[in-house]
Scaffold this motif. Structure first.
Motif: not given
Length: 367
Positions: A332-354
């Motif tokens: 979860g922490l790694q996913g947050m870092r990637e999200l905030l650094e812009g290295t990964v762009r999850p689709c809204p549905e993925e974030l809705a289910d997170l």
């Protein structure tokens, strides 16, 4: 309808995520979809406690989040409602009243505040740099940014302040002797401040999680039947284009719990596993209140409790489970870092289910 009082409705309320005792309406801590976070602590002051039912400090947390689009606005909402309706009523689901006043931490992407109350009186301090913590005691001295209009006259008329020279909210309003259960508050406050100072300039989500798990300081309470019930850490980027990420344990004792990420997006998948059951004849709502007890534990809580018992019984299996849970948290922490650094762009549905997916994954470990 708050826990005890009905108050006037607001035209618009924000979406909120709350960590709360299941029997009441308010919350111990939470966040809204504008990136505002509020949490509270109980305090005892020279102002008499109001056993008459009014707003709870926990109601004020939720009201500030629902009605404030910034930390400052939440502060203004909470102080206006406090002055109008007062605070009081039992804060515990037991026949014997347990009453206290409240201190609050408020933060958004650009500002942070401490708000402390004594009855209807209050003082607020804007935190402009560094870090700040609270812990069951008044902590605002003379660095007051905003205050109740009648605060100083009240202190002067009661003989708590001479009316001359420096005015310290904590000095004027603190009890000479704290209730026995709060005697550890001072040590906990100083320990929290020291732990934050050790990481000054490079405080991360992991830093805060480790502080919340610190048992030596008493910040993580797990003794004599009294346990830290839930924990929350929020990451609020200054860049409004980036999402705020809120981590919740939704289970007690953070040293043996998983911080799970939650992000506000459209169409969030509900997580019924962390919603406590409701009762048609709820003893918290029937007068006289709290005449019987009900089991309010949600499904994740029940499974987590069983896992804690396993950890106590079978140390080896317990350690394996703890390591598996720590891995889940790291993901979860790694996913947050990637999200905030812009290295990964999850689709809204993925974030809705997170959050739902993280809770599901944790429950699988318990079975």
């Amino acid at each position: 309808q708050c826990t005890y009082l009905e108050i006037e409705q607001a035209e618009h309320t924000h979406a909120v995520v709350l960590s709360r005792p299941a029997w009441l309406w308010g919350a111990e801590m939470g966040a809204n979809d504008c990136g505002v976070c509020v949490g509270n602590e109980g305090v005892w002051t020279r102002e008499p406690l109001g056993e008459a039912e009014a707003l709870l400090g926990m109601d004020l947390v939720r009201l500030g989040l629902e009605r404030g689009s910034s930390a400052r606005e939440a502060l203004e909402v909470m102080t206006a409602l406090l002055e109008r309706h007062g605070q009081g009523g039992s804060c515990k689901e037991e026949p014997v009243p347990f009453v206290y006043h409240n201190t609050f931490l408020l933060a958004d992407r650009s500002e942070a505040w401490v708000l402390e109350t004594a009855g209807q009186y209050w003082a607020a301090q804007r935190i402009r740099e560094g870090s700040r913590n609270i812990s069951n005691q008044l902590s605002i001295g003379s660095e007051i940014t905003a205050e109740h209009a009648g605060l100083r006259e009240r202190a002067r008329s009661q003989g708590w302040w001479s009316g001359h020279g420096e005015f310290s909210f904590a000095r004027a309003l603190s009890l000479d002797k704290q209730p026995p259960r709060m005697e550890a508050a001072r040590a906990r406050f100083h320990a929290g401040r020291e732990l934050l100072q050790q990481h000054a300039g490079h405080i991360t989500a992991e830093t805060l999680m480790s502080i919340l798990r610190d048992k030596a300081s008493g910040i993580c309470v797990d003794a004599e039947g009294f346990r830290t019930a839930g924990s929350m850490v929020s990451v609020l980027p200054r860049d409004p284009a980036l999402p705020c990420v809120h981590f919740f344990t939704a289970t007690p004792d953070p040293s043996r719990s998983v911080f799970k990420p939650f992000v506000f997006v459209a169409g969030i998948k509900p997580a019924p596993q962390v919603r406590s059951p409701t009762f048609p004849q709820d003893p918290a709502k029937q007068i006289p209140r709290f005449q019987r007890s009900v089991d309010r534990r949600h499904e994740l809580y029940r499974r987590h409790q069983a896992a804690l018992e396993l950890m106590e019984r079978d140390r080896e299996r317990g350690q394996q489970l703890l390591e598996a849970l720590q891995q889940l948290e790291q993901q979860g922490l790694q996913g947050m870092r990637e999200l905030l650094e812009g290295t990964v762009r999850p689709c809204p549905e993925e974030l809705a289910d997170l959050f739902f997916d993280c809770v599901e994954a944790e429950m699988k470990f318990y079975t």
